[in-house]
Structure formats: structure tokens, C-alpha cells
Design a protein around this motif. Sequence first.
Motif, PDB file in Angstrom:
ATOM      1  N   ARG A   3       0.828  -1.201   0.000  1.00 40.05           N
ATOM      2  CA  ARG A   3       0.000   0.000   0.000  1.00 40.05           C
ATOM      3  C   ARG A   3       0.863   1.251   0.000  1.00 40.05           C
ATOM      4  NH1 ARG A   3      -4.917  -1.086   4.335  1.00 40.05           N
ATOM      5  NH2 ARG A   3      -6.339  -2.142   2.881  1.00 40.05           N
ATOM      6  N   ARG A   4       0.540   2.176  -0.859  1.00 40.19           N
ATOM      7  CA  ARG A   4       1.291   3.426  -0.926  1.00 40.19           C
ATOM      8  C   ARG A   4       1.119   4.242   0.351  1.00 40.19           C
ATOM      9  NH1 ARG A   4       0.187   7.001  -6.106  1.00 40.19           N
ATOM     10  NH2 ARG A   4       0.954   5.025  -7.012  1.00 40.19           N
ATOM     11  N   ARG A   5      -0.085   4.236   0.925  1.00 41.53           N
ATOM     12  CA  ARG A   5      -0.327   5.061   2.106  1.00 41.53           C
ATOM     13  C   ARG A   5       0.454   4.568   3.316  1.00 41.53           C
ATOM     14  NH1 ARG A   5      -6.628   3.608   3.540  1.00 41.53           N
ATOM     15  NH2 ARG A   5      -6.403   1.350   3.631  1.00 41.53           N
ATOM     16  N   TRP A  11       3.584   3.536   3.287  1.00 41.61           N
ATOM     17  CA  TRP A  11       4.912   4.143   3.205  1.00 41.61           C
ATOM     18  C   TRP A  11       4.847   5.660   3.250  1.00 41.61           C
ATOM     19  CZ3 TRP A  11       8.236   0.774   4.499  1.00 41.61           C
ATOM     20  CH2 TRP A  11       8.017  -0.577   4.177  1.00 41.61           C
ATOM     21  N   MET A  12       3.740   6.240   2.815  1.00 42.17           N
ATOM     22  CA  MET A  12       3.584   7.689   2.942  1.00 42.17           C
ATOM     23  C   MET A  12       3.490   8.095   4.402  1.00 42.17           C
ATOM     24  SD  MET A  12       3.791   9.269   0.104  1.00 42.17           S
ATOM     25  CE  MET A  12       3.137  10.847   0.648  1.00 42.17           C
TER      26      MET A  12
END
Length: 268
Positions: A12-14, A16-17
Motif C-alpha cells: 500500500r502506498r499510504r 509508506w507515505m
Amino acid sequence: MIRVELRILLVRRRTWMSVLMLAALPVIVALFLKISGIGSGTASPAFLTEVVHNGTWLPVAALVLVLPLFLPVAVLLLAGEAIAGEANAGTLRYLVIRPVGRGRLLAAKLAGIMVYLVIAVTAVTTTAFVVGWGLFGLAPIRPLSGAGPPLSLSQAGIRIALSALFVAASMLGIVGIGLFLSVVTATPLAATLGALGVLVTAGVLDQLPAAAAIQPYLPTHYWMGFVDLFRAPVSWVNIRRGLVLESGYGAAMIIIARLVFGTRDITS
């Protein structure tokens, strides 16, 4: 099931964001300290006075910065979405009819949150260590109290690692609360806001003299206990009490969540 949940978490990108945002906080603070020189006075916030003279303190200061608000909010977003998010997306019914069962589903969600916690605190402390090294240099640190000898870099590193583990463990209580609310509510936002309400209430009561009688039982009370690792000699009382309290809260809320989840009618 746990393997699938971890794979979803890691891609999931979020995820690591949010980790990047947490790790960026000590970097921003360190840059302002370096540029402005603020922090060299005696009235500076916790550990910032030491940071400008010795970058070894920056990982400790970073944990102090993220612990009261930023890390709990990031964790509660995951916990609140754990079950309620699946229900809101209409996938919960299909998950619970699979052979994995509801208990294993809840355990997989919990495992994902704990892995996220370890990743987050590792990123924060590692980034702060590197930035502290680059901007202020590294040196042995003096204990906060007592007349003990300075801690070598290796000794300080071990205590910083223990501090990070303690901070991760300190989230067990609110993780349990978040998972419970995720089970009993239909939307992730309601679960997250409910858990945040508990967090804010506990934080306010922990600072209120009139609530002194209940403060040792609040889930936020021992969050800063890891600071005692940097005293001479080390005081283990608050650390031990904090671990016991968080384990108790976490276990109780997860067991209740499992019992409720086991009897809940799944309609979505």
C-alpha cells in the motif's frame, strides 16, 4: 491469512507515505535547530537542548516528538479500518465465510498493525540517528540523572533500540481499543474517531491534578517511561508498569473484540 495481510500492508502506498511523514518530523526539527540555533538554551523542549550539542540524542527526541499524537493517529487509522474497512467495502462477508475464520482474520489484522508499528518506529529512530550524525555529530551521552559514566555509542544505541520497542509496545492499548471499535462500528471513520476520542480524553485526564487517582491506569500514563532508560542507574519501574498496563489493555480489548466479532451478523 497473516501473510496476505502483511503483503497488502507492504504494497500500500499510504503505508509508506505515513512512515515517510513520521520519519520526516525529526528531520524538519533538526534542520530548524541547526539553522536557527534554537535549542541551546535551558528553556528548550525535552532533549532538544542536548540534541544541538550531541546528535546521539536526536533519536530519543524523535520518539518524544512522534509519541503523543502523530504515531497514535497513524496507528488508529489502521486499527479503525481493520474490520470496519472491510465491512464498508463490502468484502467482509466473503472473508469470514472462507476457512480462515473470524479469529484468524482478527489476528491477521493485529499482526499487520504491529508490523507497521515496528516499521514506523524503526524508520523514525534510524532516520533521526543518521540526521543527528550528519548535522550535530555523534558522541557518548551523559545520563539524565545520577553520577554514572557517559554511555558509549554502542550502549546508547542499545538503549535507543529498547526505547523504540517500548514505544511500539505502548501502542497495544489503543490498538486494542481501535480494533474493538472497528468490530462494533460499520465505518472506519467512526472507529478511528471513537478511538481518538478515548486517546484525547486519556491525555487530558493524565494532565489533570484532580484525576491523580486514576492516572496510573490510563493507557497514556507510562508512554514516556522509556526516558528512564537514559538515567543512571536505569529505573525500570515505569517501564515495567507501562508494559503490564498496555498488555492488559490490549489483551482485554482484543478478547472482547473477538467475542463480539464471533457473534456479529455480517451483512456486508
